[in-house]
Design an enzyme around this catalytic site. Structure first.
Site, short mmCIF file in Angstrom:
data_model
loop_
_atom_site.label_atom_id
_atom_site.label_comp_id
_atom_site.label_asym_id
_atom_site.label_seq_id
_atom_site.Cartn_x
_atom_site.Cartn_y
_atom_site.Cartn_z
N ASP A 97 -24.05 3.20 -6.48
CA ASP A 97 -24.08 4.24 -7.41
C ASP A 97 -24.13 3.92 -8.84
OD1 ASP A 97 -24.84 5.91 -5.27
OD2 ASP A 97 -23.30 7.29 -5.58
N LYS A 147 -25.62 2.41 -14.58
CA LYS A 147 -25.82 1.74 -15.62
C LYS A 147 -27.46 1.67 -16.04
CE LYS A 147 -23.96 -2.40 -17.27
NZ LYS A 147 -23.12 -3.68 -17.48
N LEU A 163 -15.23 16.53 -9.80
CA LEU A 163 -14.78 16.96 -8.56
C LEU A 163 -13.30 16.43 -8.46
CD1 LEU A 163 -15.28 18.20 -5.77
CD2 LEU A 163 -15.93 15.97 -4.89
#
EC number: 2.7.1.23
Length: 274
Positions: free
Chosen positions: A61, A66, A179
């Site tokens: 991820d 990036k 989160l």
């Protein structure tokens, strides 16, 4: 002639073995093709990137995050092939790359668009714009001191906040830093922004989910502020106090393969141990 890019995380494909196999798979499935190789996203910022029909990202991820800020600008979709831990953004595992490449060239895929977030500020008299797929984070530059922020939404005063910082995330980024700071999980294709305080000094201040067209203004009462975009620290910004955060005009385009698309809820369950 078809132009295909491959962006490899050299820290994960150290010896380039997977890269070599994927180049071979591309050439096996398409004879009239030119493959452009990028290492650690270096070179993706160049204008020639707009000529690519797709960039295959080898990594996780973080590698996609990036690359996305460059590829979204040039409207180039991403096919993520995961190396390492299970990710939210990568589409397929490295062990299944032959099937994935074949399906792509057969046209057995669709494109899923993800909203991005933009931060506009002025530094030393120059207007600066930053774009992220996950989040924009404004934090205090002085360790140990309480930071105060005035928050405005769509021109209306929302609250005065004492906290370690403020996160503005996309729906995609709701499962990242937001989160961890107590924010909600938002389905990744929903058009929304989420404003989350970091370690707020009042229990009454909670996350708020906003329309993706909302305009968020953060005014810091501190002289030294750190701006972070998708986990990458931009600068230690002295005397910069005002940040305007909106949805970005750019979209991150993720390729989803037919018959291979992973169930979001199973990824969520495995990543968060639900």
């Amino acid at each position: 002639m078809r132009y295909i890019g491959i962006n490899v995380n050299t820290g994960k494909d150290v010896e380039g073995r997977l890269l070599k196999k994927i180049v071979e798979a591309i050439e096996d499935n398409c004879k009239d093709v030119e493959v452009k190789i990028y290492k650690d996203s270096i070179g993706l910022e160049k204008k020639e990137t707009e000529n690519l029909e797709v960039v295959i990202v080898l990594g996780g991820d973080g590698t996609i995050l990036k690359a996305s800020k460059y590829l979204a600008k040039y409207n180039v979709p991403i096919l993520g092939i995961n190396i390492g831990n299970l990710g939210f953004l990568t589409e397929t595992e490295s062990s299944n790359f032959i099937f994935s490449i074949r399906n792509y060239f057969k046209g057995k895929y669709y494109i899923e668009e993800r909203n991005m977030v933009q931060c506009t500020t002025e530094y030393k008299g120059i207007k600066k714009e930053f774009h992220g797929l996950n989040d924009i984070v404004v934090t205090k530059g002085d360790v140990g001191k309480t930071a105060k922020y005035d928050l405005y939404i769509d021109g209306n005063f929302y609250t005065k906040l004492s906290s370690d910082g403020v996160i503005v995330s996309t729906s995609t980024g709701s499962t990242a830093y937001s989160l961890s700071a107590g924010g909600p999980i938002i389905y990744p294709t929903l058009d929304a922004l989420c404003l989350t305080p970091i370690c707020g000094h009042s229990l009454r201040i909670r996350s708020i989910v906003l329309n993706h067209k909302s305009i968020i203004k953060i005014i810091s009462q501190s002289e030294n502020v750190i701006l972070t975009v998708d986990g990458e620290e931009i600068n230690f910004l002295e005397n910069v106090k005002e940040f305007l955060i909106t949805s970005s005009p750019y979209k991150c385009k993720l390729i989803k393969l037919e018959g291979e698309h992973r169930d979001y809820y199973s990824i969520l369950r495995n990543k968060l141990y639900l």
